[in-house]
Each structure stands twice: as structure tokens, then as C-alpha cells.
Design an enzyme around this catalytic site. Sequence first.
Site, PDB file in Angstrom:
ATOM      1  N   ALA A  88       7.177  -0.855  -1.331  1.00 35.68           N
ATOM      2  CA  ALA A  88       8.290   0.015  -0.917  1.00 35.68           C
ATOM      3  C   ALA A  88       7.904   1.424  -0.470  1.00 35.68           C
ATOM      4  O   ALA A  88       8.568   1.987   0.391  1.00 35.68           O
ATOM      5  CB  ALA A  88       9.296   0.113  -2.060  1.00 35.68           C
TER       6      ALA A  88
ATOM      7  N   PRO B 220       6.487   4.689   1.364  1.00 31.18           N
ATOM      8  CA  PRO B 220       7.113   5.904   0.833  1.00 31.18           C
ATOM      9  C   PRO B 220       8.638   5.861   0.728  1.00 31.18           C
ATOM     10  O   PRO B 220       9.227   6.786   0.192  1.00 31.18           O
ATOM     11  CB  PRO B 220       6.681   6.976   1.837  1.00 31.18           C
ATOM     12  N   GLY B 221       9.282   4.828   1.270  1.00 32.68           N
ATOM     13  CA  GLY B 221      10.721   4.701   1.027  1.00 32.68           C
ATOM     14  C   GLY B 221      11.604   4.759   2.269  1.00 32.68           C
ATOM     15  O   GLY B 221      12.824   4.740   2.144  1.00 32.68           O
ATOM     16  N   SER B 222      11.010   4.821   3.455  1.00 29.38           N
ATOM     17  CA  SER B 222      11.847   4.876   4.667  1.00 29.38           C
ATOM     18  C   SER B 222      12.692   3.613   4.777  1.00 29.38           C
ATOM     19  O   SER B 222      13.918   3.683   4.969  1.00 29.38           O
ATOM     20  CB  SER B 222      10.980   5.050   5.912  1.00 29.38           C
TER      21      SER B 222
ATOM     22  N   ASP C 253       6.077  -0.747  -5.939  1.00 31.75           N
ATOM     23  CA  ASP C 253       4.800  -0.374  -5.330  1.00 31.75           C
ATOM     24  C   ASP C 253       3.753  -0.370  -6.438  1.00 31.75           C
ATOM     25  O   ASP C 253       4.081  -0.550  -7.616  1.00 31.75           O
ATOM     26  CB  ASP C 253       4.870   0.969  -4.601  1.00 31.75           C
TER      27      ASP C 253
ATOM     28  N   ASP D 119       1.425  -4.751  -9.329  1.00 30.21           N
ATOM     29  CA  ASP D 119       0.724  -5.400  -8.240  1.00 30.21           C
ATOM     30  C   ASP D 119       1.694  -6.428  -7.632  1.00 30.21           C
ATOM     31  O   ASP D 119       2.422  -7.115  -8.353  1.00 30.21           O
ATOM     32  CB  ASP D 119      -0.508  -6.084  -8.845  1.00 30.21           C
TER      33      ASP D 119
ATOM     34  N   ASP E 144       6.918  -5.849   3.676  1.00 36.01           N
ATOM     35  CA  ASP E 144       6.294  -4.964   4.680  1.00 36.01           C
ATOM     36  C   ASP E 144       4.907  -4.638   4.126  1.00 36.01           C
ATOM     37  O   ASP E 144       4.741  -3.682   3.371  1.00 36.01           O
ATOM     38  CB  ASP E 144       7.155  -3.700   4.856  1.00 36.01           C
TER      39      ASP E 144
ATOM     40  N   CYS F 155       2.643  -2.997  10.667  1.00 34.55           N
ATOM     41  CA  CYS F 155       2.535  -2.036  11.763  1.00 34.55           C
ATOM     42  C   CYS F 155       1.191  -2.253  12.450  1.00 34.55           C
ATOM     43  O   CYS F 155       0.454  -1.310  12.720  1.00 34.55           O
ATOM     44  CB  CYS F 155       2.703  -0.599  11.263  1.00 34.55           C
TER      45      CYS F 155
END
Lengths: 319, 151
Positions: free
Chosen positions: A120, A122-124, A143, A170, A191, A244
Site C-alpha cells: 500500500a 505511500p498511499g496514493s 506494507d 510480508d 500493485d 509501473c
Amino acid sequence: MKPELKPKFIERMHKLLSNDEDFENFNEIIHKPPRNFIRCNTLKISPSILFERLSKKWIVSQPFPEHHEIMLINSDLKPGELGNAIEHLLGYYYIQEISSMMSVLALNPKPNEFILDLCASPGSKTTQIVAGMQNSGTLIANDFKLDRIMILSSNLERCGVTNCIITRNDAINICSRISKTQLRFDKILLDVPCSGEGTLRSSPKTFEMWNENIVHKLSRQQKKFIAFALKCLKPKGTLVYSTCTHSPEENESVIDFALKNFPVKIETLSLPLNCRQGVISWYGDKYSNETLKCCRIYPHDNDSEGFFVSKLTLLEEMK
Amino acid sequence: MNLRFIKSPEKRIITEQLNEQFGIENLPYLLLESGKEKIRAFSGHLSKEEISKISQILNIESIGIYLLRKETHSELRLSFDATHILKNQIKNNIIDINKAQLIEWIRGRDVSINTDKGIKVIKYNSDFLGCGKSSGDRIINHVPKDRRIKK
């Protein structure tokens, strides 16, 4: 100074893109800084009010008629200006690159759902999920590292998130533990940590750190992540897998692995950015034709960062 | 995280105190104690029992949002973000500041305002900016460091 691309990276990107012109367009844009996108935090303020406020100090547009919360700041900004604005400190918006918003648009979170955001920080995306849930249901945001949890926690507080439980585990361990209980999620956002080839515009350091061995190592880890995550999903539940990066080993290969080993089907996506189909062959590997339904976001197609999104539905509960 | 859920009688006392200080009538949250004198609020659908079960298998770092802190003399100080999420209910002890005071406040500085002593909610136009403690002639700043405008 323009960072130099490694020969192997050039070779791989040439193979992914359709021709020399396509590659040149890619190579040109990755050396330019990304545009300044923000996402209105609808938990705290409406897009129309925020738009009116910000328009008094910047040139602002809302490029997507169906997503008024997404705003583009067209003014020349001083370093740190977006993050130091009072509206940011009050949690009225989140500075988020447009392509990274796509995974949550694919997830389509709704009020009262039970959702897991496995990586998760940084939270965006976490705050974007909660905006869709309207602070109802429950989101478990996980996280692994404490410093990343601190950043996540700070961002959730700033955005007024009240329905979230932050866990530090983990990713494989948390899924393994959950799968032994009755807990199952409506939706999971996976993600995953990746080689970051799509973030060259905002993080040129990636040019130096990139190597093919890391790609292969990450691919093995990502397959484990998806295998364990699917065990935590309700039948008919949705898992969105995103990265990404452009490398098929970390993208279609992972989806192909899931399609061939677990009771899942892949969904067709409709996103407000130009997406290219997934690849079905890569350096001798053949992937399922279904991976064509994956969405590849290239920086030069959208003047954005690079991204990859795919959406799976679990057909029956996994034991 | 050590989970300690706030039981109904204690929640009633907290709500009554918030009502007395700020006019707040309803706390539609599950409340938990977190750290010294700090209370967090959770709006999720999971019950206390379900959260307790989850805590046995997962390492929970935090739940919900930081809501308030118990100060001396049983006064309650709402967190920076709690003033926003409860803004529609806050009716009393609001200090409306001007633009010059806003600039000081959001930089983490105390502001000079003559008012009665106690915890005050700071507001600029429609923005709720947390609480400060009035000493009579100034409001002591409690804006968290990571929410201040950097000079």
C-alpha cells in the site's frame, strides 16, 4: 545531463514498441519531466470547489469528463509548490501521476466492500480506493517496512481515511495467514514492487539501477505474490494486478502464470488513457492470447509515466 | 498494536464531553485507545470481535484515524483531521482567524488572540485547522509538524 539508456534496455524497448519512430517518441519523452497531476480527495472536498480554489492560483484543467477528481496543473511550479500548498496540507488533494490512478479505476471500489491493498505505501492508490468506498466497508492496507508504514499512515490521516486498518507484514506471509481463516476479500489491489521502467521521467535514477537480472528476480517474486493473493479473494472477487514497468516478465508473464494455474478469468478494461494490448510472446516465451486484454500504458501515448494494469476475476474459491 | 476498545459507558462520557466543549452530538465510530491518552476512530464495517480475530493473525500497526487526546482537567483536544471530519457538528469554541493569523498558524506558530481559556477549534473561512489551547491572550499551536507550511 541526459541519462544514458543501457543497451539491453534499448534492445528490449525496441522489441516492445512497433517501429523506430515509436521508439524514438518513447526515448524523447522519457527525458522530460512528467506533467503535474493531482487527484481531488473527495472524502474532504468536492472537485468543483477544489477546482474553483486552485484556479485562483494556478492554471488548472480537468482533462477527463468522467473523472472530475483528476486535475492537471498547467502552471510553471516552483519545486515543492504543490506539496506546500495549504490545500495539500489540508488533504484536499493528493499529488498522483495520472497512470498510477488507472489501477484503482480498474478496481472500481464501492461503498461497503472489504478490500485488501497488499503493497500500500505511500498511499496514493490506498486513498483513492477509500474515496471510492466513501470511508465505509473496510480496507486493509498492508506494507512491509516500518518507514514506509509511517509515510502511509501520515497520508491516510491527511486524507481523512477512517475505515482503514494498517498492517505490517510480508505480503506472502499475510496472504498465507489470511487464507487459513474464513476471511475473504471482495477486491484486492496487487500493485507490486517492480523494476520501475515506467518511472524514468520522475525518477531518472532508474536508468542507473536497471538490469535484466533484477527483472527476472522480481518476476519470480511477483508470481508468488499473485498466487498467494488469489487465495484471499471471494469467488467472483476482483484482483487488479499493476506495475509501473514495461517488462513482460513482470507483467504478462505473471498474468499468464495466474491464468494457467488458478481458476481466474481476465477482464477487458476500459480506462481513460490510451492503452495498448498486452504482448503474447517475448524472447521465445508464449503467453495465453487472453493476455492481450492487459493494458500497457506507454509514456509517449499519453504524456504520462509508463504503467501496466490487468484485472482478474476469481471463478471459484481457492483451497 | 495493543488493542483497547472504548466501551459504551466510556464512549458516552467522551461524547458528552465533546458535546459540552464543541456541541458535537454524535460519534458514529468505533473508538480505540492508542498510546497515552490518545483515541482513534474507525468507521469500517468490522466489529470489535472481528478486529480482535484479525489482530491474532496480522501485525496491526494502526486502525482508523487519530481523533482526540485527553488533556488535563478532562478536556478533550480534537486532532487536526478530526476537526475536519466533525466540522458539520462543531458549533462551540470556534475561533475564526484572519489571513495574517492563518499564515502564522499554518507555519506552526502561536497566534495572539484574546479569548477565554481552554481548547479552541481554529477555522479560516471554511477550512478547519485543528485545535489550539488558549491561555487567555494567545492560542498555543498544535498543528502537527508534517502538516505545516514550510518557510
